[in-house]
Design a protein around this motif. Sequence first.
Motif, PDB file in Angstrom:
ATOM      1  N   TYR B  75       0.844  -1.203   0.000  1.00  0.00           N
ATOM      2  CA  TYR B  75       0.000   0.000   0.000  1.00  0.00           C
ATOM      3  C   TYR B  75       0.872   1.243   0.000  1.00  0.00           C
ATOM      4  CZ  TYR B  75      -3.818  -3.157   0.782  1.00  0.00           C
ATOM      5  OH  TYR B  75      -4.712  -4.179   0.604  1.00  0.00           O
ATOM      6  N   SER B  76       0.487   2.212  -0.824  1.00  0.00           N
ATOM      7  CA  SER B  76       1.233   3.460  -0.902  1.00  0.00           C
ATOM      8  C   SER B  76       1.097   4.243   0.390  1.00  0.00           C
ATOM      9  CB  SER B  76       0.680   4.309  -2.045  1.00  0.00           C
ATOM     10  OG  SER B  76       0.867   3.626  -3.251  1.00  0.00           O
ATOM     11  N   LEU B  77       2.133   4.959   0.722  1.00  0.00           N
ATOM     12  CA  LEU B  77       2.071   5.825   1.904  1.00  0.00           C
ATOM     13  C   LEU B  77       1.187   7.012   1.580  1.00  0.00           C
ATOM     14  CD1 LEU B  77       5.708   5.103   2.703  1.00  0.00           C
ATOM     15  CD2 LEU B  77       3.905   4.970   4.430  1.00  0.00           C
ATOM     16  N   PRO B  94     -14.136  -6.006  -3.497  1.00  0.00           N
ATOM     17  CA  PRO B  94     -15.198  -6.696  -2.762  1.00  0.00           C
ATOM     18  C   PRO B  94     -14.894  -8.146  -2.357  1.00  0.00           C
ATOM     19  CG  PRO B  94     -16.117  -5.380  -4.506  1.00  0.00           C
ATOM     20  CD  PRO B  94     -14.634  -5.302  -4.672  1.00  0.00           C
ATOM     21  N   HIS B  95     -14.264  -8.912  -3.230  1.00  0.00           N
ATOM     22  CA  HIS B  95     -14.011 -10.299  -2.827  1.00  0.00           C
ATOM     23  C   HIS B  95     -12.550 -10.540  -2.476  1.00  0.00           C
ATOM     24  CE1 HIS B  95     -18.119 -11.080  -3.774  1.00  0.00           C
ATOM     25  NE2 HIS B  95     -17.949 -10.514  -4.962  1.00  0.00           N
ATOM     26  N   GLY B  96     -11.855  -9.465  -2.197  1.00  0.00           N
ATOM     27  CA  GLY B  96     -10.444  -9.597  -1.847  1.00  0.00           C
ATOM     28  C   GLY B  96     -10.255 -10.207  -0.467  1.00  0.00           C
ATOM     29  N   GLU B  97      -9.022 -10.544  -0.211  1.00  0.00           N
ATOM     30  CA  GLU B  97      -8.722 -11.189   1.060  1.00  0.00           C
ATOM     31  C   GLU B  97      -8.352 -10.153   2.126  1.00  0.00           C
ATOM     32  OE1 GLU B  97      -5.428 -13.831   0.701  1.00  0.00           O
ATOM     33  OE2 GLU B  97      -5.767 -14.714   2.671  1.00  0.00           O
ATOM     34  N   SER B  99      -8.138  -6.367   1.646  1.00  0.00           N
ATOM     35  CA  SER B  99      -8.751  -5.039   1.668  1.00  0.00           C
ATOM     36  C   SER B  99     -10.087  -4.997   2.421  1.00  0.00           C
ATOM     37  CB  SER B  99      -8.872  -4.449   0.257  1.00  0.00           C
ATOM     38  OG  SER B  99      -9.700  -5.238  -0.562  1.00  0.00           O
ATOM     39  N   PRO B 100     -10.949  -6.015   2.367  1.00  0.00           N
ATOM     40  CA  PRO B 100     -12.181  -5.930   3.172  1.00  0.00           C
ATOM     41  C   PRO B 100     -11.892  -5.815   4.669  1.00  0.00           C
ATOM     42  CG  PRO B 100     -12.412  -7.606   1.492  1.00  0.00           C
ATOM     43  CD  PRO B 100     -10.962  -7.196   1.496  1.00  0.00           C
ATOM     44  N   TYR B 101     -10.862  -6.510   5.118  1.00  0.00           N
ATOM     45  CA  TYR B 101     -10.502  -6.390   6.542  1.00  0.00           C
ATOM     46  C   TYR B 101     -10.055  -4.965   6.842  1.00  0.00           C
ATOM     47  CZ  TYR B 101      -7.967  -6.674  10.913  1.00  0.00           C
ATOM     48  OH  TYR B 101      -7.520  -6.420  12.181  1.00  0.00           O
ATOM     49  N   GLU B 264       3.741   3.448 -11.909  1.00  0.00           N
ATOM     50  CA  GLU B 264       3.620   2.411 -10.887  1.00  0.00           C
ATOM     51  C   GLU B 264       2.297   1.696 -11.079  1.00  0.00           C
ATOM     52  OE1 GLU B 264       5.239   2.233  -6.774  1.00  0.00           O
ATOM     53  OE2 GLU B 264       3.231   2.933  -6.276  1.00  0.00           O
ATOM     54  N   ARG B 265       2.369   0.378 -11.146  1.00  0.00           N
ATOM     55  CA  ARG B 265       1.177  -0.432 -11.388  1.00  0.00           C
ATOM     56  C   ARG B 265       0.693  -1.057 -10.099  1.00  0.00           C
ATOM     57  NH1 ARG B 265       4.298  -0.294 -15.811  1.00  0.00           N
ATOM     58  NH2 ARG B 265       3.273  -0.340 -17.835  1.00  0.00           N
ATOM     59  N   PHE B 266      -0.583  -0.801  -9.787  1.00  0.00           N
ATOM     60  CA  PHE B 266      -1.226  -1.450  -8.651  1.00  0.00           C
ATOM     61  C   PHE B 266      -1.842  -2.740  -9.174  1.00  0.00           C
ATOM     62  CE2 PHE B 266      -2.514   2.304  -5.694  1.00  0.00           C
ATOM     63  CZ  PHE B 266      -1.192   2.669  -5.603  1.00  0.00           C
TER      64      PHE B 266
HETATM   65  C1  LIG Z   1       3.197  -0.753  -5.195  1.00  0.00           C
HETATM   66  C2  LIG Z   1       1.711  -0.964  -4.900  1.00  0.00           C
HETATM   67  C3  LIG Z   1       1.014  -0.015  -4.161  1.00  0.00           C
HETATM   68  C4  LIG Z   1      -0.352  -0.196  -3.873  1.00  0.00           C
HETATM   69  N1  LIG Z   1      -1.013   0.778  -3.188  1.00  0.00           N
HETATM   70  C5  LIG Z   1      -2.330   0.655  -2.940  1.00  0.00           C
HETATM   71  C6  LIG Z   1      -3.045   1.696  -2.250  1.00  0.00           C
HETATM   72  O1  LIG Z   1      -2.480   2.729  -1.854  1.00  0.00           O
HETATM   73  N2  LIG Z   1      -4.383   1.513  -2.032  1.00  0.00           N
HETATM   74  C7  LIG Z   1      -5.043   0.379  -2.447  1.00  0.00           C
HETATM   75  O2  LIG Z   1      -6.257   0.283  -2.202  1.00  0.00           O
HETATM   76  N3  LIG Z   1      -4.390  -0.610  -3.101  1.00  0.00           N
HETATM   77  C8  LIG Z   1      -3.052  -0.512  -3.350  1.00  0.00           C
HETATM   78  N4  LIG Z   1      -2.390  -1.532  -4.008  1.00  0.00           N
HETATM   79  C9  LIG Z   1      -3.126  -2.806  -4.308  1.00  0.00           C
HETATM   80  C10 LIG Z   1      -3.067  -3.721  -3.064  1.00  0.00           C
HETATM   81  O3  LIG Z   1      -1.745  -4.173  -2.878  1.00  0.00           O
HETATM   82  C11 LIG Z   1      -3.956  -4.985  -3.180  1.00  0.00           C
HETATM   83  O4  LIG Z   1      -3.721  -5.598  -4.424  1.00  0.00           O
HETATM   84  C12 LIG Z   1      -5.444  -4.678  -3.038  1.00  0.00           C
HETATM   85  O5  LIG Z   1      -5.739  -4.045  -1.799  1.00  0.00           O
HETATM   86  C13 LIG Z   1      -6.275  -5.972  -3.133  1.00  0.00           C
HETATM   87  O6  LIG Z   1      -5.915  -6.875  -2.097  1.00  0.00           O
HETATM   88  P1  LIG Z   1      -6.976  -7.950  -1.558  1.00  0.00           P
HETATM   89  O7  LIG Z   1      -6.250  -8.861  -0.633  1.00  0.00           O
HETATM   90  O8  LIG Z   1      -8.193  -7.266  -1.055  1.00  0.00           O
HETATM   91  O9  LIG Z   1      -7.408  -8.770  -2.850  1.00  0.00           O
HETATM   92  P2  LIG Z   1      -6.848 -10.218  -3.273  1.00  0.00           P
HETATM   93  O10 LIG Z   1      -7.383 -11.244  -2.350  1.00  0.00           O
HETATM   94  O11 LIG Z   1      -5.372 -10.112  -3.437  1.00  0.00           O
HETATM   95  O12 LIG Z   1      -7.459 -10.377  -4.706  1.00  0.00           O
HETATM   96  C14 LIG Z   1      -8.806 -10.777  -5.006  1.00  0.00           C
HETATM   97  C15 LIG Z   1      -8.949 -10.905  -6.503  1.00  0.00           C
HETATM   98  O13 LIG Z   1      -8.776  -9.635  -7.137  1.00  0.00           O
HETATM   99  C16 LIG Z   1      -7.610  -9.605  -7.959  1.00  0.00           C
HETATM  100  N5  LIG Z   1      -6.872  -8.373  -7.579  1.00  0.00           N
HETATM  101  C17 LIG Z   1      -6.160  -8.175  -6.445  1.00  0.00           C
HETATM  102  N6  LIG Z   1      -5.683  -6.926  -6.376  1.00  0.00           N
HETATM  103  C18 LIG Z   1      -6.079  -6.319  -7.491  1.00  0.00           C
HETATM  104  C19 LIG Z   1      -5.914  -5.025  -7.987  1.00  0.00           C
HETATM  105  N7  LIG Z   1      -5.239  -4.057  -7.303  1.00  0.00           N
HETATM  106  N8  LIG Z   1      -6.440  -4.760  -9.185  1.00  0.00           N
HETATM  107  C20 LIG Z   1      -7.129  -5.684  -9.856  1.00  0.00           C
HETATM  108  N9  LIG Z   1      -7.349  -6.924  -9.425  1.00  0.00           N
HETATM  109  C21 LIG Z   1      -6.838  -7.248  -8.267  1.00  0.00           C
HETATM  110  C22 LIG Z   1      -6.812 -10.826  -7.617  1.00  0.00           C
HETATM  111  O14 LIG Z   1      -6.109 -11.338  -8.748  1.00  0.00           O
HETATM  112  C23 LIG Z   1      -7.875 -11.786  -7.148  1.00  0.00           C
HETATM  113  O15 LIG Z   1      -8.485 -12.432  -8.237  1.00  0.00           O
HETATM  114  C24 LIG Z   1      -1.035  -1.368  -4.325  1.00  0.00           C
HETATM  115  C25 LIG Z   1      -0.320  -2.320  -5.062  1.00  0.00           C
HETATM  116  C26 LIG Z   1       1.027  -2.115  -5.368  1.00  0.00           C
HETATM  117  C27 LIG Z   1       1.748  -3.146  -6.183  1.00  0.00           C
END
Ligand SMILES: Cc1cc2nc3c(=O)[nH]c(=O)nc-3n(C[C@H](O)[C@H](O)[C@H](O)COP(=O)(O)OP(=O)(O)OC[C@H]3O[C@@H](n4cnc5c(N)ncnc54)[C@H](O)[C@@H]3O)c2cc1C
Lengths: 106, 273
Positions: B75-77, B94-97, B99-101, B264-266
Amino acid sequence: MTSDLSTPAAPDGGAESGAVLDGNAAAGDFAGILASDPTTVTVRCGSCGSTQAFGQLSACLGGPGTVLRCRQCEAMVARVAKTPQGTWLDLSGSSSWLFLPAPGPA
Amino acid sequence: MTDTNATEGQADSSAEETPPAGNHWRKATLIGVHPQSWHSRTLVLDVPGWAGHLPGQHVDVRLTAADGYSAQRSYSLAEPATPDRVAVTVDLLPHGEVSPYLVESMELGDELDVRGPIGGWFVWEPGDPSIGDGPVLLIAGGSGVVPLVTMLRARKRAVDSTPTMLVYSLRGPRDLMYGPELEEMSADLSAPGSAEVRLVYTRKVPGGHPRPASHLTVEDIKPPSAWPEPLAARVYVCGSSGFVDHAAGLLHKAGYPDDRIRTERFGPTGVDR
Ligand SMILES: Cc1cc2nc3c(=O)[nH]c(=O)nc-3n(C[C@H](O)[C@H](O)[C@H](O)COP(=O)(O)OP(=O)(O)OC[C@H]3O[C@@H](n4cnc5c(N)ncnc54)[C@H](O)[C@@H]3O)c2cc1C
Ligand SMILES: [Zn+2]
């Protein structure tokens, strides 16, 4: 489904499955090994000879290891993998790494 | 080098004052939360010993469950450097692992681990000599706005007057992060720390907004008339891979050479163990 990251609809911010990121995302793991910030290092590709900042290499994370590829020719330039034996660093795809002098008063 | 083991303890104290960037985990305690849009919030963490960072750098965040399972994301500062303090702004996937937490469940007093700051390439420090008098163009897609707003905040804090424009692509009004702050920052362009802000809605446009919904176009990244130069000295682009590739294509079309563009790619950074 309001997140800009939530549907596969590039280029408005969409998710791509197995998205290719860049060296910035791989920096945490490499910083632990190199004892210095990797993102500003100029890396020369061993295949096509082009140079690019580590931060701009394309990066695949999340497999058994992190793989960095040249943005010009897609050749693998660096790879790090954590295994039970230890951490493997494979730089065989790159011909040089230029570390900038540490910033600070000259 | 034969007796490194014996002297390992002293090796640390003789090292440079800056420890190697980003390679050890620190405990962080949640001390504040601020909503930023319908589905994102800023988390302010107390991190004893955090020495500071540059705008644009990120941290790795690690959550560990009671059974030892852990998940790690980047996560970016979200704020310029303040001692012992780290802020991140997280958008809900929404279905992330993870970010919802972070967006919905984590409560004040809860702990996680952070390491960093990470990355010295996607950074803009006010006064950077390689940027000179600028101008600087910031292009954000979705939550890619986070590190760019940190740059704007640092520039405001430093009362830096480099001409700066933020072009922010988002789906609709509900997705707008930092809305009130961006409005304030762009209200009076003669005020110190102000910046031109262009909102590019890709799906749904709020009433009264002049631009119809569409993806970012080359028109959107045209310099404001007040700029001394037609091209920015430095461009920062942040968002998903698809967005960054699209924006980089437009920048090339507009005549930008590669060495003025930093991206920078998120995206999925998941390391789960
Ligand atoms: C250098 C860097 C800086 C970042 N800064 C931020 C920030 O400041 N704020 C922020 O909200 N996020 C940021 N991210 C994205 C963050 O790291 C996570 O990917 C995001 O929060 C999702 O995590 P999750 O565990 O909720 O989802 P996961 O459980 O990891 O993913 C759930 C599903 O979504 C897909 N997925 C996951 N992440 C993404 C995404 N970003 N885009 C598209 N599909 C995705 C996965 O492939 C998977 O299928 C950054 C990423 C990088 C590389
Ligand atoms: Zn190559």
